[in-house]
Scaffold this active site. Structure first.
Site, PDB file in Angstrom:
ATOM      1  N   PHE A  17      21.888   6.838 -37.512  1.00 59.08           N
ATOM      2  CA  PHE A  17      22.992   7.749 -37.827  1.00 59.08           C
ATOM      3  C   PHE A  17      22.976   8.972 -36.891  1.00 59.08           C
ATOM      4  CE2 PHE A  17      23.308  11.580 -40.766  1.00 59.08           C
ATOM      5  CZ  PHE A  17      24.619  11.852 -40.438  1.00 59.08           C
ATOM      6  N   GLY A  42      18.980   1.310 -38.275  1.00 61.10           N
ATOM      7  CA  GLY A  42      20.113   1.547 -37.386  1.00 61.10           C
ATOM      8  C   GLY A  42      20.806   0.238 -37.042  1.00 61.10           C
ATOM      9  N   LEU A  77      13.305  10.344 -32.584  1.00 64.46           N
ATOM     10  CA  LEU A  77      14.019  10.280 -33.868  1.00 64.46           C
ATOM     11  C   LEU A  77      13.686   9.026 -34.661  1.00 64.46           C
ATOM     12  CD1 LEU A  77      15.785  12.504 -32.435  1.00 64.46           C
ATOM     13  CD2 LEU A  77      17.763  11.480 -33.558  1.00 64.46           C
ATOM     14  N   LYS A  95       3.150   4.334 -39.960  1.00 58.88           N
ATOM     15  CA  LYS A  95       2.869   3.918 -38.574  1.00 58.88           C
ATOM     16  C   LYS A  95       3.962   4.411 -37.627  1.00 58.88           C
ATOM     17  CE  LYS A  95       0.440  -0.506 -39.067  1.00 58.88           C
ATOM     18  NZ  LYS A  95       0.658  -1.954 -38.942  1.00 58.88           N
ATOM     19  N   TYR A 149       6.381   9.114 -45.848  1.00 60.81           N
ATOM     20  CA  TYR A 149       7.337   9.830 -44.990  1.00 60.81           C
ATOM     21  C   TYR A 149       6.851  11.260 -44.750  1.00 60.81           C
ATOM     22  CZ  TYR A 149      11.961  11.572 -43.463  1.00 60.81           C
ATOM     23  OH  TYR A 149      13.002  12.127 -42.761  1.00 60.81           O
ATOM     24  N   LYS A 153       5.291  12.545 -41.254  1.00 56.99           N
ATOM     25  CA  LYS A 153       5.979  13.568 -40.454  1.00 56.99           C
ATOM     26  C   LYS A 153       5.085  14.786 -40.242  1.00 56.99           C
ATOM     27  CE  LYS A 153      10.280  11.911 -39.880  1.00 56.99           C
ATOM     28  NZ  LYS A 153      11.000  11.830 -38.595  1.00 56.99           N
ATOM     29  N   TYR A 163      -1.165  18.036 -28.847  1.00 54.50           N
ATOM     30  CA  TYR A 163      -0.870  17.644 -27.461  1.00 54.50           C
ATOM     31  C   TYR A 163      -0.479  18.881 -26.643  1.00 54.50           C
ATOM     32  CZ  TYR A 163      -1.256  12.558 -27.188  1.00 54.50           C
ATOM     33  OH  TYR A 163      -1.746  11.271 -27.116  1.00 54.50           O
ATOM     34  N   ARG A 190      21.203   7.336 -49.523  1.00 56.67           N
ATOM     35  CA  ARG A 190      21.151   8.785 -49.701  1.00 56.67           C
ATOM     36  C   ARG A 190      22.368   9.244 -50.502  1.00 56.67           C
ATOM     37  NH1 ARG A 190      19.136  10.419 -43.708  1.00 56.67           N
ATOM     38  NH2 ARG A 190      20.068   8.418 -43.204  1.00 56.67           N
TER      39      ARG A 190
HETATM   40  P1  NAD Z   1      18.471   6.472 -39.638  1.00 54.29           P
HETATM   41  O1  NAD Z   1      17.666   5.608 -40.538  1.00 54.29           O
HETATM   42  O2  NAD Z   1      19.928   6.239 -39.555  1.00 54.29           O
HETATM   43  O3  NAD Z   1      17.895   6.434 -38.159  1.00 54.29           O
HETATM   44  C1  NAD Z   1      16.566   6.132 -37.852  1.00 54.29           C
HETATM   45  C2  NAD Z   1      16.573   5.171 -36.684  1.00 54.29           C
HETATM   46  O4  NAD Z   1      15.209   4.875 -36.311  1.00 54.29           O
HETATM   47  C3  NAD Z   1      17.229   3.826 -37.038  1.00 54.29           C
HETATM   48  O5  NAD Z   1      18.131   3.451 -36.022  1.00 54.29           O
HETATM   49  C4  NAD Z   1      16.051   2.858 -37.138  1.00 54.29           C
HETATM   50  O6  NAD Z   1      16.413   1.525 -36.856  1.00 54.29           O
HETATM   51  C5  NAD Z   1      15.098   3.461 -36.113  1.00 54.29           C
HETATM   52  N1  NAD Z   1      13.709   3.072 -36.329  1.00 54.29           N
HETATM   53  C6  NAD Z   1      13.000   3.101 -37.496  1.00 54.29           C
HETATM   54  N2  NAD Z   1      11.746   2.667 -37.280  1.00 54.29           N
HETATM   55  C7  NAD Z   1      11.645   2.378 -35.950  1.00 54.29           C
HETATM   56  C8  NAD Z   1      10.607   1.888 -35.123  1.00 54.29           C
HETATM   57  N3  NAD Z   1       9.389   1.613 -35.608  1.00 54.29           N
HETATM   58  N4  NAD Z   1      10.858   1.693 -33.815  1.00 54.29           N
HETATM   59  C9  NAD Z   1      12.083   1.955 -33.296  1.00 54.29           C
HETATM   60  N5  NAD Z   1      13.119   2.421 -34.032  1.00 54.29           N
HETATM   61  C10 NAD Z   1      12.892   2.637 -35.344  1.00 54.29           C
HETATM   62  O7  NAD Z   1      18.163   7.987 -40.076  1.00 54.29           O
HETATM   63  P2  NAD Z   1      18.740   9.357 -39.540  1.00 54.29           P
HETATM   64  O8  NAD Z   1      19.272  10.080 -40.697  1.00 54.29           O
HETATM   65  O9  NAD Z   1      19.598   9.163 -38.350  1.00 54.29           O
HETATM   66  O10 NAD Z   1      17.386  10.094 -39.113  1.00 54.29           O
HETATM   67  C11 NAD Z   1      16.993  10.229 -37.760  1.00 54.29           C
HETATM   68  C12 NAD Z   1      15.736  11.078 -37.686  1.00 54.29           C
HETATM   69  O11 NAD Z   1      15.995  12.374 -38.240  1.00 54.29           O
HETATM   70  C13 NAD Z   1      14.559  10.501 -38.475  1.00 54.29           C
HETATM   71  O12 NAD Z   1      13.370  10.721 -37.751  1.00 54.29           O
HETATM   72  C14 NAD Z   1      14.552  11.306 -39.747  1.00 54.29           C
HETATM   73  O13 NAD Z   1      13.266  11.407 -40.296  1.00 54.29           O
HETATM   74  C15 NAD Z   1      15.050  12.663 -39.249  1.00 54.29           C
HETATM   75  N6  NAD Z   1      15.667  13.412 -40.343  1.00 54.29           N
HETATM   76  C16 NAD Z   1      16.891  13.062 -40.834  1.00 54.29           C
HETATM   77  C17 NAD Z   1      17.435  13.776 -41.896  1.00 54.29           C
HETATM   78  C18 NAD Z   1      18.791  13.451 -42.468  1.00 54.29           C
HETATM   79  O14 NAD Z   1      19.176  14.078 -43.451  1.00 54.29           O
HETATM   80  N7  NAD Z   1      19.572  12.564 -41.918  1.00 54.29           N
HETATM   81  C19 NAD Z   1      16.722  14.841 -42.449  1.00 54.29           C
HETATM   82  C20 NAD Z   1      15.461  15.134 -41.943  1.00 54.29           C
HETATM   83  C21 NAD Z   1      14.947  14.431 -40.866  1.00 54.29           C
HETATM   84  N1  UDP Z   2      20.509  11.374 -55.774  1.00 55.59           N
HETATM   85  C1  UDP Z   2      21.369  11.133 -56.833  1.00 55.59           C
HETATM   86  N2  UDP Z   2      22.112   9.979 -56.824  1.00 55.59           N
HETATM   87  C2  UDP Z   2      22.051   9.083 -55.808  1.00 55.59           C
HETATM   88  C3  UDP Z   2      21.170   9.327 -54.732  1.00 55.59           C
HETATM   89  C4  UDP Z   2      20.410  10.479 -54.739  1.00 55.59           C
HETATM   90  O1  UDP Z   2      21.475  11.942 -57.763  1.00 55.59           O
HETATM   91  O2  UDP Z   2      22.763   8.070 -55.875  1.00 55.59           O
HETATM   92  C5  UDP Z   2      19.729  12.628 -55.735  1.00 55.59           C
HETATM   93  C6  UDP Z   2      18.247  12.468 -55.437  1.00 55.59           C
HETATM   94  O3  UDP Z   2      17.514  12.268 -56.628  1.00 55.59           O
HETATM   95  C7  UDP Z   2      17.917  13.796 -54.789  1.00 55.59           C
HETATM   96  C8  UDP Z   2      19.211  14.165 -54.074  1.00 55.59           C
HETATM   97  O4  UDP Z   2      20.233  13.376 -54.668  1.00 55.59           O
HETATM   98  O5  UDP Z   2      17.640  14.772 -55.753  1.00 55.59           O
HETATM   99  C9  UDP Z   2      19.178  13.909 -52.564  1.00 55.59           C
HETATM  100  O6  UDP Z   2      18.707  12.582 -52.392  1.00 55.59           O
HETATM  101  P1  UDP Z   2      18.708  11.886 -50.962  1.00 55.59           P
HETATM  102  O7  UDP Z   2      18.116  10.534 -51.173  1.00 55.59           O
HETATM  103  O8  UDP Z   2      20.048  11.979 -50.346  1.00 55.59           O
HETATM  104  O9  UDP Z   2      17.754  12.782 -50.044  1.00 55.59           O
HETATM  105  P2  UDP Z   2      16.380  13.564 -50.275  1.00 55.59           P
HETATM  106  O10 UDP Z   2      16.735  14.976 -50.017  1.00 55.59           O
HETATM  107  O11 UDP Z   2      15.884  13.376 -51.669  1.00 55.59           O
HETATM  108  O12 UDP Z   2      15.471  12.981 -49.274  1.00 55.59           O
END
Ligand code: NAD
Ligand code: UDP
Length: 323
Positions: A17, A42, A77, A95, A149, A153, A163, A190
């Site tokens: 995303f 993805g 990412l 991992k 997770y 992280k 590093y 989500r």
């Molecule tokens: P997402 O799941 O859409 O994207 C993650 C991508 O990583 C996917 O395309 C997935 O296929 C790829 N991936 C997972 N494991 C892999 C691996 N072992 N090797 C190669 N590719 C791999 O999620 P997102 O929301 O786009 O999140 C992107 C990054 O941002 C993540 O690192 C996530 O932890 C971080 N992040 C996102 C949010 C959010 O709210 N969207 C919040 C905090 C942190």
């Molecule tokens: N949540 C919810 N209904 C749903 C999915 C999530 O009420 O269908 C709540 C979840 O319990 C959390 C918040 O929405 O309190 C955000 O959840 P999300 O999975 O989007 O992200 P988080 O911040 O918890 O990683």
């Protein structure tokens, strides 16, 4: 720093995303993009519009294995971000964060690339202080279902800073708070994608717990702007730096806004609150504003309207309202 036109940038998790929007934005700035993804959460569909672009390359690769490429910058990412997906195979999630960080940092060291880690507000766990600023060390259960997770992280952040101390790498650590927008998968799990898909398909909105827990939602365009500013910030600015929208909503408030924007019926289905679900979350973005001149500009309703339009077209649903 890849300020030259055609500088090469590696985006891991680039078919996800956030990663796909980052690829869009970096291509528009003239960079060459190598997008690496194993398609765990993805999809090729997210970057389909880029496949014929002369400066874009897509490679299937799992970041838990080393990668030998040439690059000037790395955006790290790759990692599933939705609780249901990162808990499906928790060992692989750890991992991906830890081995993935070691491999990305090893590559950055070898080719002298600047590297940015997509860290998360989850490093603060279920926070005791509110809003969360970067000097708060967090409140994480190391053995709970979210730990794969959160601790993955946190360990990745440790590796980034070690590093830097040990090998003088140019690092940047972004702590991303809940981000939403088009290209989230309908089954992402989500809250925003769940509520929108449920509202558009006439199903009850699933409220976990009593719905009073809060989150602060950032529209993806704002986040991408913050990530690129952070990557291009002066070398001595490493972060960790919060990136998120500080306006806070309860899940019940969020549900009501989505019901209003979609014109759907106000029906809820109550489900148990997931274990260790943080009660509240709100970023303090003073550092990002001071160091990067960044703050989000998209109000929740505006971002949600764009996201709803995306899901309507993806699910091939006619808008319920003309608003
Ligand atoms: P997402 O799941 O859409 O994207 C993650 C991508 O990583 C996917 O395309 C997935 O296929 C790829 N991936 C997972 N494991 C892999 C691996 N072992 N090797 C190669 N590719 C791999 O999620 P997102 O929301 O786009 O999140 C992107 C990054 O941002 C993540 O690192 C996530 O932890 C971080 N992040 C996102 C949010 C959010 O709210 N969207 C919040 C905090 C942190
Ligand atoms: N949540 C919810 N209904 C749903 C999915 C999530 O009420 O269908 C709540 C979840 O319990 C959390 C918040 O929405 O309190 C955000 O959840 P999300 O999975 O989007 O992200 P988080 O911040 O918890 O990683």
């Amino acid at each position: 720093m890849a300020t030259l036109e055609n500088g090469r940038i590696l985006v891991t998790g680039g078919a996800g995303f956030i990663g796909s929007f980052l690829c869009d934005a970096l291509l528009a700035k003239g960079y060459e993009i190598l997008c690496v993804d194993n398609f765990y959460t993805g999809t090729r569909q997210n970057v389909e519009h880029l496949l014929d672009h002369p400066r874009f390359e897509l490679m299937r690769h799992d970041v838990t294995f080393p990668l030998y490429v040439e690059t000037d910058e790395i955006y790290s990412l790759a990692c599933p971000a939705s609780p249901i997906h990162y808990q499906r195979d928790p060992v692989q999630t750890t991992k991906t964060s830890v081995h993935g960080a070691i491999n990305a940092l090893g590559l950055a060291k070898r080719v002298k690339a600047r590297i940015l880690q997509a860290s998360t507000s989850e490093v603060y766990g279920d926070p005791d202080i509110h809003p969360q600023s970067e000097d708060y060390w967090g409140h994480v259960n190391p053995v709970g279902p979210r730990a794969c997770y959160d601790e993955g992280k946190r360990c990745a952040e440790t590796l980034f800073f070690d590093y830097r101390r040990q090998h003088n790498l140019q690092i940047k650590v972004a702590r991303i708070f809940n981000t939403y927008g088009p290209r989230m998968r309908p089954n992402d799990g989500r809250v925003i994608s769940n509520f929108i898909v449920q509202a558009l398909t006439g199903r009850p909105l699933t409220i976990y717990g009593d719905g009073s827990q809060t989150r602060s939602f950032c529209y993806v365009d704002d986040l991408i702007d913050g990530l690129i500013r952070l990557m291009n910030s002066p070398a001595d600015f490493t972060g960790p730096c919060n990136l998120g929208n500080p306006t806070q909503f309860s899940m019940l408030e969020l549900a009501d806004i989505i019901i209003d924007l979609t014109g759907s019926k106000r029906i809820f289905e109550r489900r148990p609150l997931p274990q260790n679900d943080p009660r509240r979350r709100q970023p303090d973005i003073a550092l990002a504003t001071a160091a990067l001149g960044w703050k989000p500009i998209t109000p929740l309703r505006t971002g949600l309207a764009k996201t709803i339009a995306y899901f309507e077209s993806r699910l091939r649903i006619k808008p319920l309202t003309t608003a």
